[in-house]
Design an enzyme around this catalytic site. Structure first.
Site, PDB file in Angstrom:
ATOM      1  CG  ASP A 271      -2.616  -2.006  -1.762  1.00 60.18           C
ATOM      2  OD1 ASP A 271      -1.988  -1.143  -2.364  1.00 60.18           O
ATOM      3  OD2 ASP A 271      -2.736  -2.022  -0.520  1.00 60.18           O
TER       4      ASP A 271
HETATM    5  C1  GLC Z   1      -1.890   0.763   1.385  1.00 57.50           C
HETATM    6  C2  GLC Z   1      -0.869   0.856   0.284  1.00 57.50           C
HETATM    7  C3  GLC Z   1       0.157  -0.240   0.321  1.00 57.50           C
HETATM    8  C4  GLC Z   1       0.376  -0.700   1.748  1.00 57.50           C
HETATM    9  C5  GLC Z   1      -0.922  -1.333   2.222  1.00 57.50           C
HETATM   10  C6  GLC Z   1      -0.807  -1.821   3.677  1.00 57.50           C
HETATM   11  O1  GLC Z   1      -3.152   1.179   0.912  1.00 57.50           O
HETATM   12  O2  GLC Z   1      -1.346   0.954  -1.054  1.00 57.50           O
HETATM   13  O3  GLC Z   1       1.348   0.281  -0.273  1.00 57.50           O
HETATM   14  O4  GLC Z   1       1.430  -1.651   1.795  1.00 57.50           O
HETATM   15  O5  GLC Z   1      -2.019  -0.447   2.113  1.00 57.50           O
HETATM   16  O6  GLC Z   1      -0.638  -0.744   4.523  1.00 57.50           O
END
Ligand code: GLC
Length: 723
Positions: A271
C-alpha cells in the site's frame, strides 16, 4: 476494436520468460515500481511528470496509479511503447470501488442489499466506464472484515461476516474481470488490504493489529481465499502491523500463506508508501533494509516509495538477495500485462471521445436499483410509506445536499447526483417543503428557527441528516459516532414538536442512534447512495420502493460497546433472560449487551412469517449433504423482497465457536399473501471450523440450524453429524 487473441497460460509463460531473458536488472526492477504521475500527496517522495517520463523511457517504471487524465495516460503509454528499449506497456491503476463516473452506493451500503447479481452488475459498469478511459486495474474489492465503526474505512467494506463478505467479494471480482481479462470492458481486480486492517486497535486508522492464527484464518482470510480461488489479478497488503510484524514485511503471511499455501499466482502490491513506513515501525533500519525485507516477504510491486528502484540492483550485485526473487516478481507483473492484453494492444483502453461511455441511462437505472436495495429501514411506527395527502416538511442539510456520493468516489461528481429535493420535482402531486435548518458541519444555528416554523405547519417531518462524506473513508476514525453537533441541535429542536418524524441518516458507517430510536417514529439508513440517492430515498419514503436492505454490520448501542458483532462467543457467564438480574454475569451496568440493531436486521413495509423449519434427515454422514427448508409467508399489506438468512450453531467443538454463523442466504420476492418454501443444501464443509489442531473440519456432534429475518430473529431445528 477486434477481440484480442486468447493466449493460453503456457503461451503467456513462454512469452514472459522470453522477455525476461532480454531484460537488464534495472529494467526488471522498473517493473516493480509504481508511482503517481506527479505526487503531491501527503506521504512518499515528490515526483514530477518529467521524472516519471524519464523513467518510462528507460523502462524503469512498470505502472502508474491515480491518474485520471486519459489523454495523459495515452501519452505515457505511447512514450513507453515508442521510446523505451523493450516497449513494455505500462498498466494504469485507480481506486474505483463504487463506480468510476456513475456513482453507486458506498460498498458498505451495497453489501446491505445482499444482492450478489446487482453488486456484480455495478462492478461490470465500473469496469466498462474505467476501461474505456485508459484504466487497466482497480484497487477493489476492499474485503477487510469490519467490527468497529470508529474506523472510517468500514464504508469501503462488506461488513462483519466472512461468508457474506466472501460472496460479495466474488461478485466484485467477476464483475470487474469478466470471463477473460483480455476482453474489452475488463479491469484487473486487486483485493485489499491483506490482512486484518479492519481490526486496528481503538478503531484508529493505521494502528496495531493482533489476532490468533485461528481468528485470522476463520474470519479475516476467507474473502481473500475466495478471490485467490477465482483468479484475482492482485492483492494489496495493509499498512498495519499484525502479530508484531508490519504487513509489508510479513513473510509468513505473504510468501508462506498467500503464495505457497494458497498458491496465489497474481502479484502482491504494497500500500501507499507502506514499505518505507517499516522504518517508522522500527522494523527496518534504512531504505536498503526496507527493500530487502519487502522483497523477501513477497512484495512484488512497491507503491510510491522507491526502496526497490534505489536499492535492489546493489542488493543483487552484492548477493544479499538472489536474482530469482526479482525474476519471480517480474514474471507476476508481466503475466498480468499479458493476460489483460496489453502486449497485444497497449492502447486497448483508449478510445476517441471516451466520455461517451460514461453515465449511460441504463447504468444510472442500475445505480437507482442498487441504491434502493441498499437502504435499510431500521424503525417504522406505521408512518411509512408517507400518505400522498400529507404535508411533508423535509428538514436538514441532506434535503438539498448533493454531497451523497461518499468517499473514494473516483471520477464521479456531486453535480450528477440527485438530492431529495431534486427527486421531489418528479412528485408534483406530493406536498413537500424544504428547509435545511443548518449546514452539514459548522455551528451556524441561524436557520434553525425557520426550519422549526416550516416543520410546525407539516403533518410529517423528514429529518434528512448525516455525516459529511469526509468523516468516513481513509484516515477518518471517530471516537464519537453521533451526528455533527449543529445537526444534533437542529434535531433536538424539531423533536420538541412531537410530530410524526422520520429520521433519514446519511453516513459512511453505523452511527449511534440510541437517542433517536425512542424519539423518532421511523429511521431510514441511507448511507451514501451515490448519484441516485435522492430518487432512491424518496421512492422509498413515498412507497414506490419497499425497502429490503439488511445490516451487514451491527449498530452498537453505544461506543462503549465496541466491538459488538453477531458471531460472538457465549462466554462462561452469558447474559440470558433468566439471569439478567444476577450480578456475576457478563454484562454492563448501564447498557444491554445486544447492539441497537443486529447483523442481518432490516424491516420492510410488509411482514414476513417463518414457519415449518425442518431438515430432510436427522443425521448426516461424511460426504452427504442435507437440506433444511422453511416456509416464508408474506403476511403484510405489500409485495416485498425478503433476505432469508441461514445460520448454524455448533453445540460443542474442540474449540469454542460462535453463537451464530451465517452459512447461506436467499433474497426472495413474495407477493402479499404469498408463501414460498426456501431450501438450503449444506454439507460438512459448511459446518466446518478450524479445530484445536487448526484443521478445518466438521467434528462429530449436534448442530442447530437457524433460519430467519435477522441474526437475532430465527427459528431453529437440529441435525447430527457423524463422520
Ligand atoms: C491508499 C489506500 C488504498 C489505496 C491506495 C492507492 O492509501 O490505503 O486503499 O488503494 O492508497 O490509492
Amino acid at each position: 476494436m477486434d477481440n484480442l487473441p486468447k493466449r493460453s497460460d503456457k503461451e503467456i509463460q513462454y512469452n514472459v520468460n522470453k522477455l525476461l531473458n532480454k531484460m537488464t536488472l534495472k529494467e526488471k526492477i522498473g517493473q516493480l515500481y509504481q508511482q503517481i504521475y506527479s505526487n503531491k500527496y501527503a506521504t512518499g517522495p515528490t515526483t514530477t511528470a518529467k521524472s516519471i517520463e524519464k523513467l518510462i523511457k528507460k523502462d524503469q517504471i512498470g505502472s502508474i496509479l491515480s491518474l485520471y487524465d486519459t489523454k495523459k495516460m495515452y501519452k505515457l503509454q505511447k512514450l513507453s511503447i515508442e521510446e523505451s528499449r523493450l516497449k513494455i506497456p505500462l498498466f494504469f491503476a485507480n481506486d474505483i470501488i463504487h463506480g468510476y463516473r456513475t456513482c453507486f452506493p458506498i460498498p458498505l451500503a451495497m453489501s446491505c442489499s445482499w444482492n450478489l447479481d446487482l453488486i456484480k452488475r455495478q462492478a461490470q459498469i465500473s469496469a466498462y466506464e474505467a476501461s474505456h478511459n485508459g484504466i487497466n486495474m482497480t484497487y477493489s474489492p476492499m474485503i477487510d472484515l469490519v467490527r468497529d465503526p470508529r474506523w472510517g474505512r468500514v464504508m469501503e467494506a462488506n461488513g462483519e461476516d466472512p461468508y457474506l463478505s466472501s460472496q460479495i467479494a466474488l461478485s466484485y471480482v467477476k464483475g470487474y474481470q469478466g470471463e477473460d481479462l483480455s476482453n474489452y470492458n475488463t479491469l484487473g481486480a486487486c483485493c485489499k488490504h491483506f490482512i486484518g486492517y479492519g481490526k486496528v486497535e481503538g478503531g484508529r486508522d493505521y494502528n496495531t493489529v493482533d489476532m490468533s492464527d485461528r481468528t485470522l484464518r476463520q474470519y479475516y482470510l476467507p474473502p481473500f481465499k475466495t478471490c485467490i480461488d477465482n483468479n484475482i489479478a492482485a492483492i494489496m497488503t495493509s499498512f498495519n502491523v499484525i502479530n508484531d510484524i508490519p504487513m509489508t514485511g510479513n513473510k509468513k503471511l505473504i510468501k508462506e500463506l498467500l503464495k505457497k499455501e494458497l498458491k496465489f499466482n497474481g502479484f502482491i502490491i504494497s500500500d501507499y508508501n507502506s514499505s518505507m513506513e517499516m522504518i517508522n515501525h522500527k522494523y527496518a533500519k534504512d531504505e536498503k533494509d526496507v527493500a530487502l525485507k519487502s522483497l523477501e516477504a513477497g512484495i512484488d510491486i512497491e507503491m510510491i516509495s522507491e526502496s526497490f528502484i534505489n536499492n535492489l540492483e546493489e542488493l543483487v550485485n552484492s548477493k544479499e538477495i538472489p536474482l530469482n526473487l526479482i525474476d519471480d516478481a517480474v514474471k507476476r507483473v508481466l503475466t498480468f500485462k499479458y493476460k489483460i492484453g496489453l502486449f497485444d494492444n497497449p492502447y486497448k483502453n483508449f478510445y476517441e471521445d471516451s466520455n461517451k461511455y460514461l453515465l449511460l441511462k441504463e447504468n444510472r437505472e442500475i445505480a437507482l436499483k442498487i441504491a434502493e436495495e441498499s437502504i435499510v429501514l431500521l424503525k417504522d411506527n406505521n408512518v411509512l410509506p408517507i400518505d400522498k395527502n400529507k404535508m411533508i416538511a423535509v428538514i436538514g442539510p441532506f434535503g438539498k445536499s448533493k454531497n451523497v456520493n461518499g468517499e473514494w468516489d473516483a471520477l464521479s461528481r456531486d453535480k450528477d447526483s440527485t438530492s431529495i429535493y431534486d427527486a421531489s420535482k418528479q412528485y408534483k402531486d406530493y406536498k413537500l417543503k424544504f428547509s435545511d435548518g443548518c449546514d452539514i458541519l459548522g455551528n451556524d444555528d441561524s436557520k434553525i428557527d425557520k426550519a422549526v416554523d416550516i416543520a410546525k405547519k407539516s403533518d410529517v417531518i423528514i429529518l434528512a441528516v448525516g455525516e459529511d462524506k469526509y468523516m468516513s473513508g481513509e484516515a477518518a476514525s471517530r471516537s464519537n459516532l453521533d451526528l455533527p453537533n449543529i445537526q444534533k441541535k437542529l434535531v433536538k429542536e424539531i423533536l420538541k414538536l412531537n410530530k410524526k418524524t422520520i429520521l433519514v441518516v446519511h453516513a459512511g458507517r453505523p452511527l449511534i442512534l440510541t437517542d433517536y430510536e425512542s424519539k423518532c417514529d421511523a429511521i431510514v439508513y441511507a448511507w451514501f447512495l451515490g448519484n441516485e440517492s435522492g430518487k432512491a430515498i424518496l421512492n422509498t419514503l413515498l412507497g414506490f420502493n419497499n425497502p429490503s436492505g439488511k445490516l451487514t454490520m451491527s449498530f452498537p448501542y453505544s461506543v462503549g460497546q465496541i466491538p459488538v458483532y453477531y458471531n460472538h462467543f457465549s462466554t462462561g457467564r452469558g447474559l440470558t433472560k433468566e439471569n439478567k438480574n444476577q450480578k456475576y454475569i457478563s454484562k454492563y451496568l448501564d447498557i444491554p449487551n445486544e447492539p441497537l440493531y443486529s447483523f442481518g436486521y432490516g424491516l420492510s413495509y410488509t411482514k414476513f412469517k417463518y414457519k415449518n423449519i425442518k431438515t430432510n434427515k436427522k443425521t448426516f454422514y461424511n460426504n452427504e449433504s442435507f437440506i433444511v427448508s422453511v416456509d416464508v409467508e408474506n403476511i403484510g399489506d405489500y409485495d416485498g423482497e425478503e433476505i432469508v438468512e441461514c445460520y448454524i450453531e455448533a453445540t460443542n467443538f474442540s474449540v469454542v465457536r460462535p453463537v451464530n454463523e451465517l452459512k447461506g442466504f436467499k433474497k426472495i420476492h413474495l407477493k402479499k399473501g404469498e408463501t414460498k418454501k426456501v431450501l438450503f443444501t449444506l454439507r460438512k464443509e459448511d459446518l466446518a471450523y478450524f479445530n484445536i489442531d487448526m484443521n478445518y473440519i466438521c467434528e462429530e456432534g449436534l448442530y442447530y440450524i437457524k433460519i430467519g429475518s435477522s441474526s437475532n430473529k430465527t427459528i431453529k431445528t437440529k441435525i447430527k453429524f457423524k463422520p
